[in-house]
Design an enzyme around this catalytic site. Structure first.
Site, PDB file in Angstrom:
ATOM      1  N   GLY A 178      -6.802 -23.844 -15.263  1.00 31.67           N
ATOM      2  CA  GLY A 178      -7.805 -24.873 -14.999  1.00 31.67           C
ATOM      3  C   GLY A 178      -9.024 -24.387 -14.252  1.00 31.67           C
ATOM      4  O   GLY A 178      -9.878 -25.181 -13.857  1.00 31.67           O
ATOM      5  N   GLY A 232      -6.868 -19.167 -17.216  1.00 31.07           N
ATOM      6  CA  GLY A 232      -8.259 -18.811 -16.914  1.00 31.07           C
ATOM      7  C   GLY A 232      -9.045 -18.219 -18.060  1.00 31.07           C
ATOM      8  O   GLY A 232     -10.200 -17.824 -17.880  1.00 31.07           O
ATOM      9  N   GLY A 241      -6.083 -22.964 -22.233  1.00 24.76           N
ATOM     10  CA  GLY A 241      -5.905 -24.345 -21.807  1.00 24.76           C
ATOM     11  C   GLY A 241      -7.235 -25.062 -21.794  1.00 24.76           C
ATOM     12  O   GLY A 241      -7.792 -25.408 -22.836  1.00 24.76           O
ATOM     13  N   SER A 242      -7.774 -25.235 -20.602  1.00 29.04           N
ATOM     14  CA  SER A 242      -9.016 -25.986 -20.438  1.00 29.04           C
ATOM     15  C   SER A 242     -10.191 -25.304 -21.136  1.00 29.04           C
ATOM     16  O   SER A 242     -11.180 -25.957 -21.463  1.00 29.04           O
ATOM     17  CB  SER A 242      -9.312 -26.112 -18.949  1.00 29.04           C
ATOM     18  OG  SER A 242      -8.122 -26.394 -18.231  1.00 29.04           O
ATOM     19  N   ASP A 266      -3.848 -25.506 -25.578  1.00 26.79           N
ATOM     20  CA  ASP A 266      -3.451 -26.751 -24.920  1.00 26.79           C
ATOM     21  C   ASP A 266      -4.114 -27.936 -25.608  1.00 26.79           C
ATOM     22  O   ASP A 266      -5.335 -27.914 -25.842  1.00 26.79           O
ATOM     23  CB  ASP A 266      -3.941 -26.753 -23.461  1.00 26.79           C
ATOM     24  CG  ASP A 266      -3.013 -26.011 -22.520  1.00 26.79           C
ATOM     25  OD1 ASP A 266      -2.015 -25.440 -22.989  1.00 26.79           O
ATOM     26  OD2 ASP A 266      -3.298 -26.001 -21.306  1.00 26.79           O
ATOM     27  N   LYS A 312       5.200 -28.864 -22.318  1.00 28.69           N
ATOM     28  CA  LYS A 312       5.494 -28.445 -20.947  1.00 28.69           C
ATOM     29  C   LYS A 312       6.489 -29.378 -20.272  1.00 28.69           C
ATOM     30  O   LYS A 312       6.401 -30.600 -20.415  1.00 28.69           O
ATOM     31  CB  LYS A 312       4.204 -28.424 -20.114  1.00 28.69           C
ATOM     32  CG  LYS A 312       3.267 -27.262 -20.438  1.00 28.69           C
ATOM     33  CD  LYS A 312       2.117 -27.225 -19.445  1.00 28.69           C
ATOM     34  CE  LYS A 312       0.999 -26.293 -19.859  1.00 28.69           C
ATOM     35  NZ  LYS A 312       1.349 -24.876 -19.733  1.00 28.69           N
TER      36      LYS A 312
END
Lengths: 303, 210
Positions: free
Chosen positions: A164, A225, A246-247, A35, A92
């Site tokens: 997240g 996750g 992602g994060s 991301d 997205k």
């Protein structure tokens, strides 16, 4: 020297076919899709060895923290990211928001993620993905959801996990559920497949296809996750073919180092000595959240 | 003599699809991620995927030196898409730090056909095959120039898409995706008969680490 130019000039080129769409997912296997919210992050991702980047407005951890409606990225940002890297660029769109998806296709993104991480635009209908030349990836928490998305035209399935949070527990639950049911269907009596289709709320022909193939008809990746190299190793040993992070990268203390460590972990997921080596000296992973304390479970979005 | 173990470079990409086809031909296959595994193969496939990612992982795994040496020594190799890019002599629109192993005399442009919306499938005529081959091009590279020592086995719009130079065979498309094993059979035959032509080796071969 052979020259077949004359004979090949007449042949027809077909774009946007299932084979062409699923083919790109095949090329991303064993890799890490990261991301990114801007061109600088995209360059860090490519430098670390990402096989693709995913453009979004805010990383999921920030969407959780700040709230508000999460939408498709600003097209200017997407164009900037496309100019910054040579690897595929995904982006997205909101669930059911086919107009955002049309915009992303017109920008020439390589894959569209119809994503529960953004605020849904339609509470009953997902996008008719067959109508697009650009391939789609969709999230799923169980096999029924995965097959409904495939029947709508998705060419890659990813676990939803709980984006997240930096907490892998939900992604593991989703992978085990999907792959466990595939294993059961593969060994089921053909007469039982009708009941499977009914219970999964999924089209019978797809259930029968799984019975014959023993796998989903499209690649199966993991998202939601993943925060460490060992997380990537875990989900790939469970059966995921690639990972979305992602994060977990840009919320860690050393994003570039964490990113390249997870890339090496995705290749060498079965080699604990390499996972140990790349996990050494990475600094703090993202802090993470307990699932029980969440106000919004993103994985519950999608129908 | 038939090469006994066919390796598939498994750093990233469509390695499983290649291994499935080679298994289907009754060959012994091995996924290659380490120098030790490379040491036990008699032929190698470099699959499709992201050439930038594979190039970095060749460095980080320590494979780059041993792989270049084996290829220069004539290890039979099939490179598809990203594999073609890695084996070529010159890469256009690539990253400046990405390896061009220099084993086949081609100038290639990464993503030369465009982005994924331009990816396509089409039937192509291949020198040595009776029936057309259904070829799948995914964000494929365009071969802009082929040197005089390169044998061009198929073209699309005038650009070479299947080439051979000594023990090195490359495709801009993905024979591993079409459910047709004829390109792999050509590769196996190329590997089995050996080549009268040695591998070209245009890069400095890294010294042997001891």
């Amino acid at each position: 020297m052979a020259d077949n130019t004359d004979r090949t000039e007449d042949s027809v080129r077909e774009t946007g076919t299932p084979l062409v769409k699923r083919g790109l997912a095949e090329m991303l296997k064993g890799g890490v899709i990261m991301d990114v919210v801007d061109p600088d992050q995209a360059r860090i991702a490519e430098d670390a060895g990402a096989v693709a980047v995913m453009a979004l407005e805010r990383v999921p951890a920030d969407i959780r923290r700040d709230g508000g409606v999460a939408r498709m990225s600003d097209p200017e940002m997407i164009v900037g990211i496309q100019a910054a890297v040579s690897i595929p660029v995904m982006a997205k769109a909101r669930i059911g928001h086919f107009a955002e998806a049309q915009v992303l296709q017109s920008l020439g993104v390589d894959y569209i993620d119809e994503s529960e991480v953004l605020t849904p635009a339609d509470e009953s209908h997902h996008i008719d993905k067959w109508a697009f030349t650009t391939p789609f990836v969709c999230g799923a928490t169980n096999l029924g959801e995965a097959l409904r998305r495939i029947s709508e035209g998705a060419c890659m399935i990813r676990s939803k996990g709980e984006a997240g949070t930096g907490n892998i527990v939900e992604a593991v639950r989703h992978l085990r559920s999907i792959l466990g049911d595939i294993a059961k269907i593969t060994t089921a009596d053909p007469a039982e497949l009708f009941d499977w289709a009914k219970n999964l709320q999924a089209p019978l022909p797809l259930v029968q296809e799984i019975h014959h193939r023993g796998t989903l008809p499209v690649p199966m990746f993991c998202a939601g996750g993943i925060a460490t190299p060992a997380d990537a190793s875990l989900v790939m040993q469970l059966g995921a073919q690639s990972v979305f992070v992602g994060s977990g990268i840009f919320k860690s203390s050393q994003p570039a180092k964490m990113a390249s460590a997870i890339v090496e972990a995705a290749t060498n997921f079965e080699d604990p000595a390499i996972i140990a080596k790349v996990s050494t000296g990475l600094g703090a992973a993202m802090r993470g959240l307990e699932i029980g304390g969440l106000e919004t479970k993103l994985a519950e979005r999608g129908w | 003599m038939v090469a006994s173990v066919f390796g598939v470079l498994a750093l990233q990409g469509s390695f499983a699809a290649h291994a499935r086809i080679l298994d289907g031909l009754g060959l012994s296959t091995l996924e290659v991620r380490t120098v030790e595994q490379l040491g036990s193969v008699d032929a190698l496939v470099i699959p499709g995927g992201e050439s930038t990612t594979m190039s970095m992982l060749l460095d980080r795994s320590g494979l780059i030196g041993p792989l270049t040496r084996r290829l220069c020594d004539g290890l039979p190799v099939l490179g598809t898409c990203a594999g073609l890019i890695l084996l070529s002599t010159k890469i256009l629109d690539g990253r400046s730090d990405q390896h061009a192993l220099g084993l086949i005399d081609l100038d290639v442009r990464r993503n030369g056909y465009g982005t994924q919306v331009d990816s396509f499938e089409t039937d192509i005529e291949i020198d040595g095959l009776d029936e057309p081959f259904h070829a799948v091009f995914i964000r494929a590279p365009v071969v802009e120039t082929a040197g005089s020592g390169v044998e061009v086995l198929a073209k699309v719009d005038g650009n070479p898409v299947l080439c051979r130079q000594g023990p090195v065979m490359v495709a801009a498309f993905h024979p591993e995706l079409s459910g047709d094993d004829r390109i792999h059979r050509l590769f196996v035959r190329n590997a089995a008969v050996g080549s009268s032509q040695p591998a070209i080796c245009t890069r400095a071969v890294p010294p042997r680490e001891i």
